[in-house]
Design an enzyme around this catalytic site. Structure first.
Site, PDB file in Angstrom:
ATOM      1  CG  ASN A 119      -3.916  -1.124 -13.006  1.00  0.00           C
ATOM      2  OD1 ASN A 119      -3.765  -1.366 -11.806  1.00  0.00           O
ATOM      3  ND2 ASN A 119      -3.207  -1.733 -13.948  1.00  0.00           N
ATOM      4  CB  ILE A 160      -7.224 -10.087 -14.169  1.00  0.00           C
ATOM      5  CG1 ILE A 160      -5.705 -10.073 -14.345  1.00  0.00           C
ATOM      6  CG2 ILE A 160      -7.929  -9.648 -15.452  1.00  0.00           C
ATOM      7  CD1 ILE A 160      -5.189 -11.162 -15.255  1.00  0.00           C
ATOM      8  CG  LEU A 161     -10.891  -5.797 -11.348  1.00  0.00           C
ATOM      9  CD1 LEU A 161     -11.041  -4.292 -11.160  1.00  0.00           C
ATOM     10  CD2 LEU A 161     -11.636  -6.541 -10.253  1.00  0.00           C
ATOM     11  N   GLY A 211       0.789  -1.229   0.000  1.00  0.00           N
ATOM     12  CA  GLY A 211       0.000   0.000   0.000  1.00  0.00           C
ATOM     13  C   GLY A 211       0.822   1.279   0.000  1.00  0.00           C
ATOM     14  CD  GLU A 258       4.703   1.643  -9.214  1.00  0.00           C
ATOM     15  OE1 GLU A 258       4.289   0.798 -10.008  1.00  0.00           O
ATOM     16  OE2 GLU A 258       4.970   1.381  -8.019  1.00  0.00           O
ATOM     17  CG  HIS A 284       1.233  -2.075 -15.852  1.00  0.00           C
ATOM     18  ND1 HIS A 284       1.271  -3.269 -15.158  1.00  0.00           N
ATOM     19  CD2 HIS A 284       1.916  -2.278 -16.997  1.00  0.00           C
ATOM     20  CE1 HIS A 284       1.954  -4.152 -15.863  1.00  0.00           C
ATOM     21  NE2 HIS A 284       2.347  -3.587 -16.983  1.00  0.00           N
ATOM     22  CG  ASP A 331      -1.525  -4.210 -17.124  1.00  0.00           C
ATOM     23  OD1 ASP A 331      -2.168  -3.588 -16.267  1.00  0.00           O
ATOM     24  OD2 ASP A 331      -0.831  -5.199 -16.859  1.00  0.00           O
TER      25      ASP A 331
HETATM   26  C1  GRF Z   1       3.209  -1.365  -7.650  1.00  0.00           C
HETATM   27  O1  GRF Z   1       4.491  -1.602  -8.174  1.00  0.00           O
HETATM   28  C2  GRF Z   1       2.182  -1.379  -8.752  1.00  0.00           C
HETATM   29  O2  GRF Z   1       2.636  -0.863  -9.948  1.00  0.00           O
HETATM   30  C3  GRF Z   1       1.921  -2.847  -8.898  1.00  0.00           C
HETATM   31  O3  GRF Z   1       1.910  -3.323  -7.567  1.00  0.00           O
HETATM   32  C4  GRF Z   1       2.774  -2.508  -6.767  1.00  0.00           C
HETATM   33  C5  GRF Z   1       2.018  -2.067  -5.556  1.00  0.00           C
HETATM   34  O4  GRF Z   1       2.828  -1.518  -4.550  1.00  0.00           O
HETATM   35  N1  GRF Z   1       0.732  -3.071  -9.648  1.00  0.00           N
HETATM   36  P1  GRF Z   1       2.174  -0.918  -3.237  1.00  0.00           P
HETATM   37  O5  GRF Z   1       1.277  -1.983  -2.609  1.00  0.00           O
HETATM   38  O6  GRF Z   1       1.403   0.310  -3.609  1.00  0.00           O
HETATM   39  O7  GRF Z   1       3.333  -0.584  -2.321  1.00  0.00           O
END
Ligand code: GRF
Length: 199
Positions: free
Chosen positions: A112, A97-98, A13, A183, A114, A154
Site C-alpha cells: 500500500n 480497508i481490506l 490513478g 508518491e 500511504h 497502515d
Molecule cells: C494518494 O495520495 C495515496 O497516497 C492515497 O490516495 C491517493 C491516490 O491518488 N492513498 P491517485 O488515485 O493515485 O492519483
C-alpha cells in the site's frame, strides 16, 4: 516469466500511471494483469484502458443492497484476484480497508501507498491531518511510505519511506502537490524493491 501485478484503485490513478510508465520503460520488470476499481467512474480505469491493460469494476454497493457484509465482498474480491495468480497486489489509492479474510489469501504480497510516515496519521485524510499538526506548530515535516499490508490499517512493515518537508508558506494544496510528486517516485521504487526480493 515476468511477475504479475494486480493493481487496486478507487480514483484518479496518478500513482497507477507512474506504475504503467515504469512497466512500459522496463524499470519495473513485471506485467500488470488487471486494474480493479471499486468505483465505476475512477479515471484510473481510463488510464489502464489507454495502456491496453484489462480492467474490472467491483463495487461494494450491490453487496450492501443485498444485505451482504464487507467480509463477503472482500472474500469475493480475493477470489477474483486469485484467478489472476498475482505475485504482487498493489493498493494505489484503494479507499477500502481490506479485512483479515481478504489478507489471509495474500499474507505477504499486498503493498500500500500511504501519504504519511510509519506510525503517524494512519487512515484517511493523512495529509490534511499532518497540515493541521503543522499549523499547530507540532511538526515541520510529514512523509510518504510504501508498506506491506496487514489487518491493522497502515501499520504493516515499511518497504520504503521518505520525509516530505512542510514549508512555512505552504498552503494545504502545496503540501498535497509535493506529497503526490514523492508518491509517484516512491511507489514504483517500492514495487521494484519488492519484486527484487522475490527473485
Ligand atoms: C494518494 O495520495 C495515496 O497516497 C492515497 O490516495 C491517493 C491516490 O491518488 N492513498 P491517485 O488515485 O493515485 O492519483
Amino acid at each position: 516469466m515476468a511477475p504479475k501485478i494486480v493493481i487496486l484503485i478507487s480514483g484518479n490513478g496518478s500513482n497507477l500511471q507512474a506504475i504503467i510508465d515504469q512497466v512500459a520503460s522496463g524499470e519495473i520488470k513485471a506485467e500488470i494483469s488487471v486494474v480493479i476499481s471499486n468505483r465505476t467512474n475512477a479515471y484510473g480505469l481510463t488510464r489502464a484502458s489507454n495502456a491496453s491493460i484489462p480492467t474490472e469494476v467491483f463495487p461494494l454497493k450491490p453487496y450492501k443492497d443485498a444485505g451482504k457484509t464487507r467480509i463477503e465482498y472482500d472474500v469475493d474480491l480475493a477470489k477474483k484476484i486469485l484467478t489472476y495468480k498475482p505475485d504482487l497486489i498493489v493498493l494505489a489509492g484503494w479507499m477500502h480497508i481490506l479485512s483479515a479474510e481478504f489478507l489471509q489469501h495474500f499474507p505477504e504480497n499486498v503493498i500500500n501507498l500511504h501519504p504519511a510516515l510509519p506510525g503517524e496519521f494512519d487512515g484517511a485524510h493523512a495529509i490534511e491531518r499532518a497540515y493541521q499538526a503543522f499549523q499547530e506548530g507540532k511538526l515541520t515535516r510529514t512523509g510518504v511510505m510504501v508498506h506491506k499490508v496487514i489487518p491493522a490499517v497502515d501499520r504493516g512493515l515499511p518497504i520504503l519511506t521518505q520525509e516530505v518537508p512542510i514549508l512555512p508558506e505552504d498552503k494545504l494544496e502545496d503540501l498535497e502537490e509535493r506529497i503526490h510528486l514523492v508518491e509517484h517516485k516512491l511507489l514504483p521504487l517500492g514495487i521494484q524493491k519488492f519484486l527484487s526480493e522475490l527473485e
